[in-house]
Design a protein around this motif. Structure first.
Motif, PDB file in Angstrom:
ATOM      1  N   ASN A 459       0.840  -1.214   0.000  1.00 17.81           N
ATOM      2  CA  ASN A 459       0.000   0.000   0.000  1.00 17.81           C
ATOM      3  C   ASN A 459       0.869   1.256   0.000  1.00 17.81           C
ATOM      4  O   ASN A 459       0.561   2.231  -0.688  1.00 17.81           O
ATOM      5  N   LYS A 462       2.008   1.652  -3.364  1.00 21.46           N
ATOM      6  CA  LYS A 462       0.879   1.916  -4.265  1.00 21.46           C
ATOM      7  C   LYS A 462       0.387   3.359  -4.131  1.00 21.46           C
ATOM      8  O   LYS A 462       0.084   4.032  -5.103  1.00 21.46           O
ATOM      9  N   TYR A 463       0.314   3.824  -2.899  1.00 25.04           N
ATOM     10  CA  TYR A 463      -0.254   5.153  -2.654  1.00 25.04           C
ATOM     11  C   TYR A 463       0.846   6.178  -2.407  1.00 25.04           C
ATOM     12  O   TYR A 463       0.737   7.050  -1.561  1.00 25.04           O
ATOM     13  N   ASP A 489       4.942   5.911   5.673  1.00 24.58           N
ATOM     14  CA  ASP A 489       5.376   6.304   4.323  1.00 24.58           C
ATOM     15  C   ASP A 489       5.200   7.799   4.136  1.00 24.58           C
ATOM     16  O   ASP A 489       4.667   8.488   5.015  1.00 24.58           O
ATOM     17  N   ALA A 507     -13.596  -0.713   1.718  1.00 21.67           N
ATOM     18  CA  ALA A 507     -13.505   0.736   1.950  1.00 21.67           C
ATOM     19  C   ALA A 507     -12.293   1.289   1.213  1.00 21.67           C
ATOM     20  O   ALA A 507     -11.193   0.749   1.320  1.00 21.67           O
ATOM     21  N   THR A 512      -8.876   6.701  -5.297  1.00 19.42           N
ATOM     22  CA  THR A 512      -7.830   5.671  -5.301  1.00 19.42           C
ATOM     23  C   THR A 512      -8.381   4.350  -5.831  1.00 19.42           C
ATOM     24  O   THR A 512      -7.683   3.337  -5.813  1.00 19.42           O
ATOM     25  N   HIS A 517      -9.023  -2.820  -4.385  1.00 21.64           N
ATOM     26  CA  HIS A 517     -10.417  -3.223  -4.192  1.00 21.64           C
ATOM     27  C   HIS A 517     -10.910  -2.963  -2.775  1.00 21.64           C
ATOM     28  O   HIS A 517     -12.037  -3.308  -2.435  1.00 21.64           O
ATOM     29  N   GLY A 518     -10.049  -2.399  -1.920  1.00 22.12           N
ATOM     30  CA  GLY A 518     -10.460  -2.119  -0.540  1.00 22.12           C
ATOM     31  C   GLY A 518     -10.572  -3.369   0.312  1.00 22.12           C
ATOM     32  O   GLY A 518     -11.408  -3.454   1.205  1.00 22.12           O
ATOM     33  N   LEU A 521      -6.597  -3.816   3.710  1.00 23.14           N
ATOM     34  CA  LEU A 521      -6.523  -3.431   5.126  1.00 23.14           C
ATOM     35  C   LEU A 521      -7.461  -4.271   6.000  1.00 23.14           C
ATOM     36  O   LEU A 521      -7.161  -4.534   7.162  1.00 23.14           O
ATOM     37  N   THR A 545       1.352   8.390   5.459  1.00 29.56           N
ATOM     38  CA  THR A 545       0.486   7.550   6.299  1.00 29.56           C
ATOM     39  C   THR A 545       1.359   6.740   7.250  1.00 29.56           C
ATOM     40  O   THR A 545       2.432   6.282   6.856  1.00 29.56           O
TER      41      THR A 545
HETATM   42  P1  ADP Z   1      -6.817  -1.404  -1.625  1.00 28.00           P
HETATM   43  O1  ADP Z   1      -5.471  -0.847  -1.485  1.00 28.00           O
HETATM   44  O2  ADP Z   1      -6.828  -2.714  -2.241  1.00 28.00           O
HETATM   45  O3  ADP Z   1      -7.827  -0.451  -2.162  1.00 28.00           O
HETATM   46  P2  ADP Z   1      -6.831  -1.482   1.196  1.00 28.00           P
HETATM   47  O4  ADP Z   1      -7.849  -2.055   2.106  1.00 28.00           O
HETATM   48  O5  ADP Z   1      -5.460  -1.978   1.332  1.00 28.00           O
HETATM   49  O6  ADP Z   1      -7.406  -1.683  -0.230  1.00 28.00           O
HETATM   50  O7  ADP Z   1      -6.851   0.059   1.389  1.00 28.00           O
HETATM   51  C1  ADP Z   1      -8.041   0.757   1.460  1.00 28.00           C
HETATM   52  C2  ADP Z   1      -7.867   2.185   1.040  1.00 28.00           C
HETATM   53  O8  ADP Z   1      -7.042   2.843   1.995  1.00 28.00           O
HETATM   54  C3  ADP Z   1      -7.143   2.337  -0.211  1.00 28.00           C
HETATM   55  O9  ADP Z   1      -8.072   2.340  -1.302  1.00 28.00           O
HETATM   56  C4  ADP Z   1      -6.483   3.695  -0.044  1.00 28.00           C
HETATM   57  O10 ADP Z   1      -7.372   4.719  -0.418  1.00 28.00           O
HETATM   58  C5  ADP Z   1      -6.220   3.812   1.399  1.00 28.00           C
HETATM   59  N1  ADP Z   1      -4.832   3.452   1.770  1.00 28.00           N
HETATM   60  C6  ADP Z   1      -4.382   2.288   2.293  1.00 28.00           C
HETATM   61  N2  ADP Z   1      -3.058   2.379   2.574  1.00 28.00           N
HETATM   62  C7  ADP Z   1      -2.674   3.640   2.247  1.00 28.00           C
HETATM   63  C8  ADP Z   1      -1.420   4.353   2.292  1.00 28.00           C
HETATM   64  N3  ADP Z   1      -0.312   3.785   2.747  1.00 28.00           N
HETATM   65  N4  ADP Z   1      -1.430   5.647   1.884  1.00 28.00           N
HETATM   66  C9  ADP Z   1      -2.546   6.235   1.443  1.00 28.00           C
HETATM   67  N5  ADP Z   1      -3.753   5.625   1.379  1.00 28.00           N
HETATM   68  C10 ADP Z   1      -3.821   4.341   1.748  1.00 28.00           C
END
Ligand code: ADP
Length: 555
Positions: A459, A462-463, A489, A507, A512, A517-518, A521, A545
């Motif tokens: 994540n 990715k973010y 990060d 969620a 994003t 797919h949420g 986490l 984050t």
């Molecule tokens: P996914 O990444 O598959 O969408 P996650 O459950 O891992 O699902 O994350 C849920 C949401 O939380 C993500 O769609 C993103 O918007 C936010 N997120 C998670 N980790 C981070 C991060 N390290 N920095 C910013 N946003 C994050």
């Protein structure tokens, strides 16, 4: 003279003086009765002058006299002081002829010209000589035995009068003391917030303190509460207490009792819940005197207790509901997981077939396909790829809940190495700089922990924020019997309003959606849950984050 004789004499004199002062006669006016006795003494002796002498430490005090004006004089000058302590009657027909009395200033003319002298000593029942009843004349005289006997009688009368004065003084002092102590007891009784009611043996109410008067609706001047002004009820608040169950009656007739609960009801006033304690009252010799009852207001206590009981009952009910909900949730979760596992599995295979054939078409017919068809095939392939990822995420979520949990000492540094390998392409492509602090060995399931850290580091990459080089820092600090692990990060961050719901299934933060797919986490939360820990998004200043989670330490 030996020392002990001296000290005996001193002691004797001290006691004598103490007895004299105890009568409080000196310097106080003699009363009419004493004056009369002295007059009668002069008459009995047939002389014009008589005196009642008291001998102090240093002086002779003429308490009352007849025939001359009395005064104080030195003890050393006193004729009475010569023999009064022998306790014997003294009779000198002519003092000027007596070798002991002749040099006395009352004889020589210095203070008087006494010739006839007689004195009856005043001796207390304890044997202390206080002074004497003295009759004298300036001419010689005689006394017969009857006169001597009557003068001794009069000395006895004087002592009786002294004693009477002393007794009435003591009685007055005792009365003052009794009054003071009654006042004190009354003040205490009026001040306390315990109602006290006492009655004599015949059950007549005698005492109602302030609290009792208030509780029973009595005016201060009333001796008895009006029977129609209050009702005593049993603790149930419904059953009136029969007269023989009233606390005072019980204490009088059936002995003492402790903390019996009842209710005092008055019209227009809230019920008062009280505990009553009763005791019979008996004199020291066992004679019954009556009974006393103390009433303690427990209304507030009981209200609290009832509220507490209600809260307990509610809590128990809610607990039961919660347990039922949890059981239901578990059941549906298990079903859902089984469903997700089965469905994901059954979808992966056909999906593989679809993408396989699509790739085959693209390969085999590469030359025949126009640009449009090639683009459609690529879109179809990327759609199957997205679907595959979704299915993988679902599978891994299901696994995180279903896979057997096998905790063991797990070196987090080793897990991180594996994660770096898993994510090497993403790390390299994004140019991510990973900073890994020394990490502990924790008590955890290595497979699940690898999945957890892979999701979190994944994540973070990715973010990432395209505006700056991606940096991810992993650290752990001990916290009692656990460790708090941090994955921080410098990416785009999660807005505070999303932080609470971000661990919910599906969620995502707006904007994003294209990246995932949420599910990641939620999977992380499940894994941390299974380790008995907590995961959350930490508040932090600046961009990026920070996710923290706890894991049990080994041992
Ligand atoms: P996914 O990444 O598959 O969408 P996650 O459950 O891992 O699902 O994350 C849920 C949401 O939380 C993500 O769609 C993103 O918007 C936010 N997120 C998670 N980790 C981070 C991060 N390290 N920095 C910013 N946003 C994050």
């Amino acid at each position: 003279m030996s020392l002990s004789v001296v000290s005996d004499a001193v002691l004797h004199e001290q006691r004598r003086l103490a007895a004299l002062h105890e009568y409080r006669l000196l310097d106080a006016p003699a009363d009419d009765e004493l004056e009369a006795v002295v007059r009668v003494a002069a008459m009995v002796a047939g002389v014009p002058t008589a005196t009642l002498n008291l001998i102090d430490e240093h002086r002779q005090c003429q308490l009352t006299t007849t025939g001359f004006a009395g005064c104080d004089s030195a003890r050393s000058d006193s004729m009475c002081a010569i023999r009064f302590e022998t306790g014997k009657f003294t009779y000198i027909p002519d003092a000027s002829l007596d070798p002991t009395y002749a040099p006395n200033p009352w004889v020589t003319g210095a203070l008087g010209n006494v010739r006839f002298y007689a004195s009856a000593p005043l001796v207390t029942p304890e044997g202390h000589a206080l002074g004497s009843l003295c009759v004298f004349d300036v001419v010689p005289g005689v006394l017969d035995n009857a006169q001597i006997a009557r003068l001794q009688d009069l000395a006895g009368v004087i002592l009786a009068l002294f004693e009477r004065r002393r007794q009435s003084r003591i009685n007055a002092e005792l009365a003052i003391q009794a009054e003071r102590s009654k006042k004190f007891t009354d003040t205490v009784l009026e001040a306390i917030d315990v109602a006290v009611v006492a009655a004599d043996q015949r059950g007549r109410s005698r005492l109602f303190n302030r609290a009792a008067r208030e509780w029973l609706g009595m005016a201060a001047a009333e001796a008895e509460p009006a029977a129609d002004r209050y009702t005593l009820l049993a603790a149930d608040g419904a059953t009136p207490l029969p007269p023989d169950r009233a606390p005072l009656h019980r204490a009088l007739h059936s002995g003492g009792f402790d903390a019996s609960e009842l209710i005092v009801r008055r019209t227009g006033v809230d019920d008062r819940q009280v505990t009553a304690t009763g005791r019979p009252l008996t004199a020291r010799d066992g004679t019954p005197l009556g009974a006393v009852v103390a009433l303690h207001d427990v209304t507030a206590d009981r209200t609290h207790r009832r509220a507490l009981e209600r809260a307990h009952a509610e809590l128990a009910e809610r607990g039961e509901q919660l347990a039922a909900t949890v059981a239901e949730l578990r059941r549906s979760n298990t079903e859902l997981e089984q469903f997700a596992g089965v469905v994901s599995h059954d979808l992966v295979a056909p999906l593989g077939v679809v993408s396989g054939y699509l790739e085959l078409i693209a390969d085999v017919h590469e030359a025949d396909l126009d640009e449009q068809s090639t683009a459609w095939i690529e879109k179809a392939l990327s759609a199957t790829m997205r679907m595959r990822r979704l299915i993988e995420a679902l599978l891994s979520y299901a696994r995180a809940g279903n896979a057997p949990y096998r905790p063991q000492p797990t070196d987090l540094a080793e897990i991180l190495e594996q994660v770096q390998l898993d994510l090497r392409t993403a790390i390299a492509d994004s140019g991510t700089e990973l900073t890994i602090a020394p990490l502990p060995t924790v008590d955890g399931d290595p497979t699940l922990l690898r999945q957890l850290l892979q999701n979190l580091v994944g994540n973070a990459i990715k973010y990432r924020d395209p505006a700056r080089p991606c940096r991810v820092a992993i650290a752990a600090v001990p916290d009692g019997d656990r460790y708090t692990v941090t994955v921080a990060d410098n990416g785009i961050g999660i807005p505070p309003e999303h932080r609470d719901r971000i661990f919910d299934m599906f969620a995502r933060v707006d904007g994003t959606a294209a990246h995932g797919h949420g599910i990641g986490l939620s999977t992380c939360e499940r894994i941390v849950d299974r380790h008995g820990g907590r995961i959350r998004v930490a508040d932090r200043p600046g961009p990026g984050t920070t996710i923290t989670f706890t894991l049990p330490a080994v041992g």
